[in-house]
Design an enzyme around this catalytic site. Structure first.
Site, PDB file in Angstrom:
ATOM      1  N   LEU A  17       0.821  -1.192  -0.034  1.00 30.86           N
ATOM      2  CA  LEU A  17       0.129   0.037  -0.048  1.00 30.86           C
ATOM      3  C   LEU A  17       0.945   1.383  -0.006  1.00 30.86           C
ATOM      4  O   LEU A  17       0.469   2.104  -0.876  1.00 30.86           O
ATOM      5  CB  LEU A  17      -0.937   0.011   1.321  1.00 30.86           C
ATOM      6  CG  LEU A  17      -1.887  -1.138   1.494  1.00 30.86           C
ATOM      7  CD1 LEU A  17      -2.785  -0.926   2.511  1.00 30.86           C
ATOM      8  CD2 LEU A  17      -2.988  -1.342   0.299  1.00 30.86           C
ATOM      9  N   ASP A  36      10.182   3.447   6.963  1.00 29.87           N
ATOM     10  CA  ASP A  36       9.941   2.031   6.886  1.00 29.87           C
ATOM     11  C   ASP A  36      11.110   1.050   7.553  1.00 29.87           C
ATOM     12  O   ASP A  36      12.131   1.788   7.870  1.00 29.87           O
ATOM     13  CB  ASP A  36       9.614   1.277   5.424  1.00 29.87           C
ATOM     14  CG  ASP A  36       8.748   0.232   5.512  1.00 29.87           C
ATOM     15  OD1 ASP A  36       8.949  -0.978   6.116  1.00 29.87           O
ATOM     16  OD2 ASP A  36       7.633   0.237   4.656  1.00 29.87           O
ATOM     17  N   ASP A  57      10.918   2.531  12.951  1.00 32.95           N
ATOM     18  CA  ASP A  57       9.834   1.801  13.725  1.00 32.95           C
ATOM     19  C   ASP A  57       8.741   2.554  14.102  1.00 32.95           C
ATOM     20  O   ASP A  57       8.982   3.687  14.874  1.00 32.95           O
ATOM     21  CB  ASP A  57      10.565   1.179  14.919  1.00 32.95           C
ATOM     22  CG  ASP A  57       9.812   0.223  15.784  1.00 32.95           C
ATOM     23  OD1 ASP A  57       8.604   0.285  15.307  1.00 32.95           O
ATOM     24  OD2 ASP A  57      10.337  -0.495  16.624  1.00 32.95           O
ATOM     25  N   CYS A  83       0.485   3.677   6.712  1.00 32.28           N
ATOM     26  CA  CYS A  83       0.191   2.305   6.191  1.00 32.28           C
ATOM     27  C   CYS A  83       1.175   1.169   6.737  1.00 32.28           C
ATOM     28  O   CYS A  83       1.231   0.179   6.084  1.00 32.28           O
ATOM     29  CB  CYS A  83      -0.166   2.373   4.957  1.00 32.28           C
ATOM     30  SG  CYS A  83       1.072   2.773   3.803  1.00 32.28           S
ATOM     31  N   SER A 148      -9.084  -0.777   8.916  1.00 32.65           N
ATOM     32  CA  SER A 148      -9.408  -1.959   8.171  1.00 32.65           C
ATOM     33  C   SER A 148     -11.052  -2.403   8.188  1.00 32.65           C
ATOM     34  O   SER A 148     -11.471  -2.021   9.179  1.00 32.65           O
ATOM     35  CB  SER A 148      -8.816  -3.303   8.542  1.00 32.65           C
ATOM     36  OG  SER A 148      -9.241  -4.576   8.245  1.00 32.65           O
ATOM     37  N   TYR A 161      -6.078  -8.057  16.223  1.00 29.92           N
ATOM     38  CA  TYR A 161      -5.964  -7.109  14.832  1.00 29.92           C
ATOM     39  C   TYR A 161      -7.276  -6.265  14.781  1.00 29.92           C
ATOM     40  O   TYR A 161      -7.061  -4.928  14.449  1.00 29.92           O
ATOM     41  CB  TYR A 161      -5.902  -7.747  13.609  1.00 29.92           C
ATOM     42  CG  TYR A 161      -5.751  -7.252  12.554  1.00 29.92           C
ATOM     43  CD1 TYR A 161      -4.535  -6.499  12.146  1.00 29.92           C
ATOM     44  CD2 TYR A 161      -6.856  -7.304  11.655  1.00 29.92           C
ATOM     45  CE1 TYR A 161      -4.443  -5.860  11.010  1.00 29.92           C
ATOM     46  CE2 TYR A 161      -6.564  -6.438  10.313  1.00 29.92           C
ATOM     47  CZ  TYR A 161      -5.443  -5.835  10.234  1.00 29.92           C
ATOM     48  OH  TYR A 161      -5.179  -5.093   8.885  1.00 29.92           O
ATOM     49  N   LYS A 165      -7.401  -2.118  14.853  1.00 26.76           N
ATOM     50  CA  LYS A 165      -8.142  -1.219  13.761  1.00 26.76           C
ATOM     51  C   LYS A 165      -9.412  -0.714  14.180  1.00 26.76           C
ATOM     52  O   LYS A 165      -9.641   0.317  13.625  1.00 26.76           O
ATOM     53  CB  LYS A 165      -8.219  -2.296  12.602  1.00 26.76           C
ATOM     54  CG  LYS A 165      -6.973  -2.753  11.726  1.00 26.76           C
ATOM     55  CD  LYS A 165      -6.123  -1.735  11.415  1.00 26.76           C
ATOM     56  CE  LYS A 165      -4.959  -2.087  10.522  1.00 26.76           C
ATOM     57  NZ  LYS A 165      -4.067  -1.079  10.158  1.00 26.76           N
ATOM     58  N   THR A 196      -1.547  -7.694  -2.328  1.00 22.74           N
ATOM     59  CA  THR A 196      -0.153  -7.003  -2.352  1.00 22.74           C
ATOM     60  C   THR A 196       0.886  -7.814  -2.657  1.00 22.74           C
ATOM     61  O   THR A 196       0.746  -8.932  -2.637  1.00 22.74           O
ATOM     62  CB  THR A 196       0.152  -6.140  -0.966  1.00 22.74           C
ATOM     63  OG1 THR A 196       0.416  -7.313  -0.040  1.00 22.74           O
ATOM     64  CG2 THR A 196      -1.110  -5.303  -0.433  1.00 22.74           C
TER      65      THR A 196
END
Length: 255
Positions: A17, A36, A57, A83, A148, A161, A165, A196
């Site tokens: 993404l 990243d 991080d 993202c 999400s 998760y 989210k 992805t």
């Protein structure tokens, strides 16, 4: 909001993404900083696109400060997109053997997917608040986070998760209200299933599983569609405090 000439920070910018977003913002004239932990991909983007790569991080305060500082050096910092990803624990709240879900795994997932987003949000907002308004409405910038559809329809075994989210979605309106005096908008994208490069050889299997479950179009999403939405969220100044689903009408079944 005009993207051309602005500095943009994309946290997770070396992922699927994120890379699509980096390319889209570069094409729109932004001066992009990629934050990243994927050094090889980040440096490859730096060499190809002329972006700046900073090893980051998202859960580390000093690392995110360094990435934000780099974005401020790149130009007038008005765009932040988060993202980033990472490992996520899973399992039923109580397993078939009667054991409870691991607490440490839950904490780690929350740290990566919720606390990390909060860390980026607060530090990026503080830096944007120091800029001069871009327009007569007092707008200084926009921060785009990534939720999400699991925030709304988390599946069995997805509790950590989904909780993380869900927290990202819940922060969106509050953050937008908090930052309104500074002229900083906050919006979030809630993708469904997006294909992805990280899926590798499993791509065909996943497409065969998820594609038919999407009402229309009957396929998984594409990173470029996420990036196109991010650009629109940046440019449309009346989008604020909202979580936008990007899922083709998909609603997750229980499992």
């Amino acid at each position: 909001m005009h993207i051309e000439g602005c500095a943009a920070l994309v946290v997770g910018g070396a992922g699927g993404l994120g890379e699509a977003t980096v390319r889209r913002l570069c094409a729109a004239g932004a001066r992009v900083v990629v934050a990243d932990l994927a050094d090889d991909r980040g440096k490859a983007l730096e060499a190809e696109l002329g972006v700046r790569y900073v090893r980051t991080d998202a859960t580390d305060e000093d690392a995110v400060r360094a990435a934000v500082d780099e974005a401020e050096r790149a130009g007038t910092f008005r765009i932040a997109v988060d993202c980033h990803g990472g490992p996520a624990s899973g399992g039923r709240l109580v397993g078939k053997d009667g054991s409870p879900l691991d607490l440490e795994g839950f904490r780690t997932t929350i740290d990566i997917y919720l606390t990390g987003v909060f860390n980026v949000l607060r530090l990026a907002a503080a830096a944007m608040g120091r800029t001069a308004p871009q327009d007569g409405d007092g707008g200084r910038g926009v921060i785009v986070t990534t939720s999400s559809i699991a925030a709304y329809e988390g599946q069995i075994g997805q509790l950590p998760y989904a909780a993380a989210k869900g927290g990202v979605s819940a922060m969106t309106l509050v953050a937008a209200r908090d930052l309104s005096p500074l002229g900083i908008r906050v919006v979030s994208v809630a993708p469904g299933t997006v294909l992805t490069p990280a899926y590798g050889k499993a791509a065909d299997r996943l497409q065969a599983h998820w594609g038919p479950q999407v009402p229309h179009p009957r396929r998984m999403g594409r990173p470029e569609e996420y990036a196109a939405l991010v650009q629109h969220l940046c440019e449309n100044e009346y989008l604020n405090g909202e979580v936008v689903r990007l899922d083709g009408g998909l609603r997750f079944p229980p499992k």
